[in-house]
Design a protein around this motif. Sequence first.
Motif: not given
Ligand SMILES: [Zn+2]
Length: 534
Positions: A395, A398, A434, A437
Amino acid sequence: MSDPADNNFKAPPGVKVVTSASQLAVDDRPAPEMAAWCLQRKNIIVLKSGTILTADPGSRDVQNCRIAMVNKGLRPGKIMVAAPSLINTFLANLGSAEDYKQIQQEVAEEISSQQKRLRTLVQEAIDADVSDIHIEVRTDVCRIRFRKYGELYLHSEWFPRLGREVAAVAFNKETDHATAHFNPLVPQDAAMPLRLSGGEVRLRLASMPAHGGFDMVMRILSSGRATGTVSLDDLGYTPEQIYIIKRAIAMPHGAVLLSGPTGSGKTTTLASCLHLIKTTRKVYTIEDPVEKVVPTVTQVPVNTDTDDRSFASFGRAALRMDPDYIVLGEMRDEDTANVMLRATITGHLVFSTIHTNSAPGIILRLADMGISSVMLSDSNVLVCLIFQRLIAVLCPHCKIPAVKAKEHQEELHRWQTIFEEDYPKLYARKPGGCNHCNRSALAGRKVVAEVVWVDEKGREFIQKLDILGWERYLRSMGWRTYRDRAMQMVREGLVDPFDAEALIGEMTVTDESKGFDYNIAREQMEKEKARKGE
Ligand SMILES: [Zn+2]
């Protein structure tokens, strides 16, 4: 109490037990609305007043009964302890007195509530972009796990009974299996088309007995959503690989073979390739089943469950239909491979998929099926060989530098020697992810592929079935394997090094050195021992 049904019955101390209908109000008799429900449970009677008669007031069925009553617009009344013999008497009368048809109808409604449950589950899986639903029924619990981006996570826990019912309903009521009944004691499989609000969903069901229960896995073949075309670029193919594939599609005849393990996205890649074909060309696809609908081509569904030879026979039939391109869903036997050969030699371009562990390995697989190496090295036959796998992508919102990731510390030194100056650019999954995602720390999966253009020199190796020599030659020409591609994505900070190693094995400085280093193995074990000793 002389009825044998009451032999094991023990009333809770100090509780008044109803043993005869005469102890009830004259007109308080079983509620017809709950008749079907009670006939199924066989241990509870609901009266018109809302009173619930049960021999076991503490059982979960009493709670379920109250919920069922509310669902039918009835108000649950008091719970009375009754002798099993009385409940049996009421049940027996229900079965004869009630309009049988009406009860049947209510029983049918009961089943359809499990069908609703199944649909809800599948819808939840599709909304979460899940590839497989695992229903794990055991004696104490039924676990529902979803596979997303290649990994399983717990979705929910059900009562085992619900898991059994949903699995049975899925197999008995929703699959195209007309002959068999769901039996958790033997492995079974079937195709399941489901109509949901978003469109028709296609799933593949498989079950297997397990200690204390069974597993049922539902693979989502197509979500029924209009997904549009995914380009090869979006899938993760490199510009050089796309160039080769486009060049292959432009050939007047020959075979383009796509390989990879089950669930590696071959169907999606095939659909993307089909979108590259000009609409002035006629395309037949022979598939089991049709997974991705491509409007510009004629898609022919076959059922290999009932006819092993249908791929081959439908392929031969398609050859008589004035085609330019033929797609054979899967090359699994000599029969299908021979159709592929005949199609290429008679001036058609053929696409097919096959199970192997590398692109050059396709040759050995075909030779294994009984195709001669002379045939395989014919310049009319093989054009392009593709092998692909899927890798989890970090992701971007993050991801954290690998040097800061706790569980990566042990391996950092090893990776530093591999990636050298790029080493600080390696990224890792953030534990807990996060909001972007859904806490998975991943942004989906991309293809890592290797694409081989079969040239004249390559045919010489193919004729000798010298795969190692061929690979060496390909490397000397700048060809890159899917392992190289995965390492490239690690280098670019797109993939966690752990995810890459889970897919390709331990990363090494150069893929050329296939030698196994025993000193490194010894060092690793000693390190591990030292760590455990701490
Ligand atoms: Zn994320």
